[in-house]
Write a protein that holds these residues in place. Structure first.
Motif, mmCIF file in Angstrom:
data_model
loop_
_atom_site.group_PDB
_atom_site.id
_atom_site.type_symbol
_atom_site.label_atom_id
_atom_site.label_comp_id
_atom_site.label_asym_id
_atom_site.label_seq_id
_atom_site.Cartn_x
_atom_site.Cartn_y
_atom_site.Cartn_z
ATOM 1 N N HIS A 1 -17.514 29.949 -33.011
ATOM 2 C CA HIS A 1 -16.280 29.936 -32.596
ATOM 3 C C HIS A 1 -15.581 28.757 -33.000
ATOM 4 O O HIS A 1 -16.139 27.556 -33.243
ATOM 5 N N ILE A 2 -14.324 28.923 -33.269
ATOM 6 C CA ILE A 2 -13.397 28.083 -33.809
ATOM 7 C C ILE A 2 -12.494 27.536 -32.659
ATOM 8 O O ILE A 2 -11.889 28.383 -31.915
ATOM 9 N N LEU A 3 -12.714 26.193 -32.373
ATOM 10 C CA LEU A 3 -11.836 25.662 -31.303
ATOM 11 C C LEU A 3 -10.831 24.673 -31.967
ATOM 12 O O LEU A 3 -11.048 23.859 -32.897
ATOM 13 N N LYS A 4 -9.559 24.563 -31.200
ATOM 14 C CA LYS A 4 -8.584 23.717 -31.543
ATOM 15 C C LYS A 4 -8.549 22.509 -30.638
ATOM 16 O O LYS A 4 -8.560 22.558 -29.387
ATOM 17 N N GLY A 5 -8.716 21.019 -31.032
ATOM 18 C CA GLY A 5 -8.996 20.390 -30.318
ATOM 19 C C GLY A 5 -7.904 19.905 -29.291
ATOM 20 O O GLY A 5 -7.778 19.353 -28.304
ATOM 21 N N SER A 6 -6.712 20.487 -29.651
ATOM 22 C CA SER A 6 -5.338 20.074 -28.729
ATOM 23 C C SER A 6 -5.300 21.027 -27.589
ATOM 24 O O SER A 6 -4.391 20.989 -26.836
ATOM 25 N N ASP A 7 -6.168 22.223 -27.783
ATOM 26 C CA ASP A 7 -6.122 23.127 -26.732
ATOM 27 C C ASP A 7 -6.991 22.685 -25.607
ATOM 28 O O ASP A 7 -8.313 22.835 -25.718
ATOM 29 N N SER A 8 -6.654 22.336 -24.332
ATOM 30 C CA SER A 8 -7.318 21.997 -23.194
ATOM 31 C C SER A 8 -8.601 23.273 -23.199
ATOM 32 O O SER A 8 -9.596 22.766 -22.431
ATOM 33 N N THR A 9 -8.417 24.639 -23.196
ATOM 34 C CA THR A 9 -9.623 25.384 -23.285
ATOM 35 C C THR A 9 -10.630 25.105 -23.981
ATOM 36 O O THR A 9 -11.577 25.845 -23.925
ATOM 37 N N ALA A 10 -10.743 24.346 -24.991
ATOM 38 C CA ALA A 10 -11.857 23.864 -25.476
ATOM 39 C C ALA A 10 -12.733 23.567 -25.020
ATOM 40 O O ALA A 10 -14.252 23.555 -25.016
ATOM 41 N N ILE A 11 -12.467 22.867 -23.686
ATOM 42 C CA ILE A 11 -13.472 22.305 -22.572
ATOM 43 C C ILE A 11 -14.251 23.343 -21.994
ATOM 44 O O ILE A 11 -15.180 23.539 -21.689
#
Length: 292
Positions: A166-176
């Motif tokens: 999975h690739i997550l963008k740190g600025s997107d709060s859905t990463a949590i």
């Protein structure tokens, strides 16, 4: 630069200043007061600026515990790089000049960084990273700002050789949300380069709290995400960039993917055949042999 004397290279000079020779004290004081100048100086230039001999400079860095002047400059470079703003970087020596000179500079610096990586990399660390990439039930690759480019490249490449990436963008709060719902003992890989977004520090803390395995790939031993990592890979550069140096990190990603290919041949064939079938059925990629 905030709290400069807390940095190991400056702190080391401050702590030993009273024990240095008079000429050593001159060198130490000059570096403490002018780190941004000293970091670009050869032994000859530093000796001339302080009116001491080159031999004194060599003895000085040895007394501080460094194996040589190059090792000392690398530590000083990390310190200076961690505190520079964009205007500061734009004013660094060599940043301005004719196009051909800039091209030569960029290529030369990237080659130097690759050479340093090749000569100093700890293969045991790379081996442990590959093992975790194979064994982890899921892999989450996280980046932010410029480092998201590397995170996307690494994550996208890994999807071609294993499932559960999975690739997550740190600025997107859905990463949590993604990390909270991740399988136990997942591998969270954070790629971060100077100037280290605070959101990635926050996600590192989250990953540790959730008891995931945290791998950090970064460009500086002073990276504030490293203290939270179970495993870290530092890819230092010999120069201070305006934005960053992409070549060495890209090279590491390529190596990791190729090594995964080498170590899991049976599972790999099934995974890749499944992908290729989906590409074909959904007309995803150009196929020169397809019927008109």
């Amino acid at each position: 630069m905030n709290d400069s004397q807390a940095h190991p290279v400056i702190k080391g000079i401050v702590n030993q200043l009273d024990t240095l020779t008079p000429k050593g004290k001159i060198l130490g004081s000059y570096i403490i007061q002018n780190p941004r100048k000293a970091v670009f100086m050869t032994t000859k230039e530093l000796s001339e600026a302080c009116r001491v001999s080159e031999a004194t400079v060599v003895r000085f860095v040895g007394q501080l515990g460094y194996g040589g002047y190059g090792e000392f400059l690398q530590a000083l470079r990390d310190f200076v790089d961690s505190g520079l703003s964009l205007p500061d970087r734009a004013d660094l020596p060599g940043m301005k000049g004719p196009g051909t000179d800039q091209l030569h500079r960029v290529v030369f610096e990237e080659m130097n960084n690759l050479r340093q990586f090749y000569e100093t990399i700890d293969m045991k660390v790379l081996d442990r990273i590959v093992e975790q990439l194979i064994e982890s039930p899921a892999v989450y690759v996280v980046g932010s700002r410029v480092s998201y480019t590397f995170a996307y490249y690494m994550g996208w490449s890994l999807t071609k050789v294993r499932r559960g990436v999975h690739i997550l963008k740190g600025s997107d709060s859905t990463a949590i949300d993604w990390l909270t719902n991740a399988p136990d003992d997942s591998l969270v890989t954070i790629i971060t380069t100077s100037r280290y977004p605070n959101e990635l520090i926050k996600l590192a803390k989250v990953a540790r709290r959730l008891q995931h395995n945290l791998l950090v790939i970064t460009d500086n031993t002073l990276c504030p995400v490293i203290p939270f990592a179970h495993l870290s890979l530092v890819v230092p550069s010999r120069s201070i960039p305006l934005i960053g140096y992409p070549t060495t990190i890209s090279c590491i990603i390529n190596y990791l993917v190729l090594e995964l290919v080498n170590r899991q041949h049976p599972q790999l064939n099934e995974h890749q055949e499944r992908l290729e079938q989906m590409y074909l059925e959904n007309d995803i990629l150009f196929n020169m042999y397809a019927n008109d």
